[in-house]
Structures are given as structure tokens and as C-alpha cells.
Design an enzyme around this catalytic site. Sequence first.
Site, mmCIF file in Angstrom:
data_model
loop_
_atom_site.group_PDB
_atom_site.id
_atom_site.type_symbol
_atom_site.label_atom_id
_atom_site.label_comp_id
_atom_site.label_asym_id
_atom_site.label_seq_id
_atom_site.Cartn_x
_atom_site.Cartn_y
_atom_site.Cartn_z
ATOM 1 N N GLU A 148 0.789 -1.224 0.000
ATOM 2 C CA GLU A 148 0.000 0.000 0.000
ATOM 3 C C GLU A 148 0.829 1.287 0.000
ATOM 4 O OE1 GLU A 148 -3.308 0.248 -0.236
ATOM 5 O OE2 GLU A 148 -3.467 -1.934 -0.425
ATOM 6 N N SER A 415 -42.987 -13.874 -19.909
ATOM 7 C CA SER A 415 -44.444 -13.886 -19.755
ATOM 8 C C SER A 415 -44.906 -13.499 -18.357
ATOM 9 C CB SER A 415 -44.993 -15.268 -20.112
ATOM 10 O OG SER A 415 -44.771 -15.557 -21.477
#
Length: 653
Positions: A148, A415
Amino acid sequence: MDSSPRNPQDLRASLDSRPSVSSVDDSEPPGTRRRSKHPGPPSRSARRARKPAASRSPRRRRGGFPWRALRLFLVLFTWMLILGIGVVGWFAHDLPDPEAEARVTRRPSVTLLAADGREIAAFGDLHGETVRARDAPPALIRAILATEDRRFLEHFGVDVWGILRAMITNLRAGHVVQGGSTITQQVAKNLFLTQERTFRRKIQEVLLSIWLERSFTKEQILTLYINRVYLGAGTHGVDAAARRYFQVGVRDISIYQAALLAGLPKAPSRFNPVASPERAHSRTLEVLQNMVEAGWLTPEAAKAAAAEAPNAIPGIRRAAASTYFADWVLEQVDDYAGARDRDLIVQTTLDLAAQQAAEKAVTEVMDAEAGSLNAKQAALVALNFDGAVRAMVGGRDHGQAPFNRAAQARRQPGSAFKPFVFLAGLESGLAPESRLEDTPITVGTWSPGNYTKRYRGNVSMTEALALSLNTVSVRITEQAGRGHVVKVAKRLGVVGDLAPHPSIALGVFEISPLDLTTAYAPFANGGQAVAPYGIVTITDRDGALLYQRQPSGDRPVMTPEQIEAMNKMLEAVVSWGTGKGAALPGKVVRGKTGTTQEYRDAWFVGYTNATLAGVWVGNDDSTPHEKRHRRVLADAYLATVYGDAAVRGEGAR
């Protein structure tokens, strides 16, 4: 490299030790001389002054160009300084109080309760310990810094060189592959700011980062980071994550496990081993390589750590019941209760008996039928008629696939959309007994056919819905108006990209199972539109009420005559139509099946006297499955609706 953080007081002391400089100059201005009371012979300059002007050489006066340029520079500098102070003040005036935020060493927890008060889930680091950076395993700290922020111990909160390096790397790659945020910036963003991507927020992040570096030691900043960073699966902080993934405290993790945790902040939802063990392992190998490149791990040690992988995760604990529902509710908590600055208790609508019946139905039916159907996933949601979510199953296994197909997946309803088309037909003057032609039809260049490839000629509106005849649905849409069909669907709660194309008659758009099921509620509850909800109240640990759901009030969207007509037609669907697999002797069940092209999606949405439920079966990649879906859907639906009712001795009318 000195690992101890620099103390701002040391720098201040070094500045104070500089030698002082006199601030007052008694000397005469240059070029001046006091007059003597007894002047002597005239000086050379005086003699030159008596010469004619024409004979004197020109001289540059004090008010010339250099002095004017200096004055202009000073004025501009002053105004730029004032402007800079004003800009910084504008960005900083609404910043949160960092000292108050930094005093919180863990993210407040959120506990979710079922409708009967039993705990169903807890999020946050409720069971995790606050760990100081100096007490964390060295391998974890090295893995975090290597991945990091390798210059964490050197920069002042913003790593200028890191930003330049990231810019060059991204330019070479042609897209963003590397970021330049420091750990301090991540702390500033995650603790104090929102996640919005704006220039103003970025400037505030920089200002807060500098403030953090001046107010806290490096160790304190790193301690804030490891205890507040989100690491996936609802965990905040390294100890909570270690207990969730490895079932040990963070002080007892191995090098491989430390590398796994260090790799999670980049994408905690994707890289955590609950969501994807494969992606988690691949990311962990990247972190181990980062440690080697930073000089904090030998290649041999990295190789040995990678060999730990099969035993590093002793088996993720199976997700608790209703985890999909818990994830869905947790996303809404901040919207209702504001920023989480205290532990929260959330009372939900979940019915544990209904939830267990729903999970059992999906598991048993899919385990028995999924192989032959070539359908790998299913979703189910059950609601009260007011929109309260009683049960939610977002997939077959939350541990393997936490994506919530019930609330997040958007699929074509096919449907299952037809009830809204037929309601529009009723509003245009048709009735359940109205006769329409089930014959081939062409609208423009589009010629839809029936599911069975057969046509029945002159049929009633009820027959057309019960047998799910596509041609009749298209004729009703054209008669009522496509735009009117869209308006009716939206009025009842259908959401999505509904466009007045001819294919709207057959449900050719995308919607989630939760939203489609909710839109059926007016058929079941007397014509009132509702919104789905899962939160009833939110309180803090002391019992203070932070949120309470208020009734939405009457929102009628259908007339009594239309409600009666729709219930009659939807009952026929289950009694003798395409949904007859859901029929029960002596019980009234109403609903509608749905299938999309090539059997990519299969649906059933239906209701009894007390519960509304919707089921979807299919594949995440939309590959087709077998057409024997209706029996599977009916079985799942019945198990859900009646599983808990049987325990209480209840039944549908």
C-alpha cells in the site's frame, strides 16, 4: 532507514536553534550625509552639481524599472497568498473534527434482528480486538507497507514521488493500473470523508492527511488504519478479518495469512476468500512478491509461504441463514440512521420460519433437478402484502457466490410481465370474457409466435392469460397502446428500462426478482402499490430510536372491478393453465409463469391469502436450460409459501 517516526517537535526545535538576526538597522540611508555646522570646502559631488545639466552623465533613478517590478511582484505575491488562504479555508471550512473521529478505534457494529427479535447477523468488529501497530505481527505490517505505501515512514502524508511514479506507470499502460494514495490518505478518506470522486473531496483528503501527519505519530496512523480498514465479508479491522477467515486472532496468523489480509483493501468484496478463494490466492501471491521487491522477504521465504495456501484457510464457516437478506439490509442502514458513530440494532421484517422454508426449497429442488435442467442458480423472495420482505434467497450458496440474485440481478421477466399487459387491456375496455384471436401476427417486421408453436383461434382473455398466448398479449398491447402498458406497469411498481416497443408485450426488458414480485402486490392486497422494505426500526445500544418506518399510506392503482378481474384470470393460470403445478386441492393460489427466449430465464410469481412470492431459475451467464422448469418452480414456490404456514396450522383460502 530509520523506522521511528519523525516528531514535528524535533523540527520545530531545530528551527528555534538558529542564530538570531538584528531586526533594527541604525545606519544612515546610503548616499546621505549630515550637514556640518561649519561646512568645509565643497565636495566633489557638490562641484559636479554646479556643472551645467548638459554636462552631467545620465543616472538611473530609484523609481526606475527594477523597483516597479519588485513592487508589482510583492503586490501579486500578497494577493496570491490571500487567495490561497481563502481557497484552503473554503475547502477546509466543513471538514469533520479529525480528533474526535480518530479517538474511535473500531467501526461501530450493526446487529440485525429477525421479526421475532432473534439475532440473525452482526457486522463490524464487534468480536475483534483493537490492535496497536507495534503489537501486530511484523509480517503483516511489512506486507501492508510493501503493497500500500512503501514510503510511509518518509513522506509527510502525500507521497509526491509515488504520485509521479503512478502517473508514469498508468500512462505507459494506457489505463489506471496503479494508485498514488498513501496510507495516511486512506485513513483520511475512510475515517473522515465520503467516497465521492470530486476535486473538492480530493483536496480535503490532502489537507486532512497533512493534519494527521502533524498531529499523530506514524505508529498511531498505522494503528488507525489496521483497525478501521474494510477487509470484506462484513469485517472491519485486521483482527476481525483474521477471525472470520482463519478462525484465529491476528497475532497468530502466518506469513501467507498476513499477505492475504494485506491484499484485501484494493478490492475487499472481490479478493476475500469467502467471495472467491481463487482470486484471494492470486492476490496473496502478488503481495508476497511485493514484499520480496521491497526487500522484506527473501524469495525462498515467499515460496515457502505460498506453499501454506492449502492449510492457511481451515475452512470458511458456512454463512448463516438469511445472509443475502442481511447484506441487502446492511446497505440501507446508513441511509436511514446516518453516519455510524455508535453500535446499532436493526429490527427487520425477516420471518425465520419462512426463511428456512425458502432456503430448504431452493436447496432441495436445485440439488435434485439442477443437473438435468442445466440451471445452476435460483433466487426466491417472499413478501407480505404491504411490501415487508419475509424471506430472501439470493443464490444457492452465499459462501461461494455472495452476489444477491434476488435483489441485484436484472433478468428479462418474459411472460411473467403479461399481467400488467392484461390490466392495461382491462383499462382499455376489455373484460375477462372478451374474445380475441390467437393467430399469427406481425407488427412491423416482428412476427412473434406462441411458446407451443400452436394457435387456438378465437379465445377469451382469461384463456389467453392462463395459457400464456403471446399473440394475444401482443394484440392487447397494440389495442391498449404500448405507452399505456408502460404507464400501467410503472404505476404498479415495475422498474427498469421500459420502452414502448412492440416486444414490451412479452417482457423484453430487465428487472430484479424483488422488484417484479413487489409489483404483483396490488393484485393481492386490494389494489395498493407498495415498496419493498426490510427495516422496521433502528436503535442504538442504549435504546434511543434513530429510525422507525412509517406507513406509506394508501396508494390505490386499481379499481375493485379490475382487482376482481385480475384475480379471476390469475387464478385460472394456476387452476388449469401453465402454472397448474402450483395448485393445491381446496386452496386458492394465483400467479403467473414466465419464460424468456431459449429458456434463459424461468419465473413464477404468485400469492395466496397471506404471502406473495417470486422465484427465478437460470444461469448467471444466461446460457439456456431445459424447458422442464415449471414443475421445479412450482415445487419451490409451494415449499416457500406453505412451509411456515403448516407449522402454524394456517393455509390459503
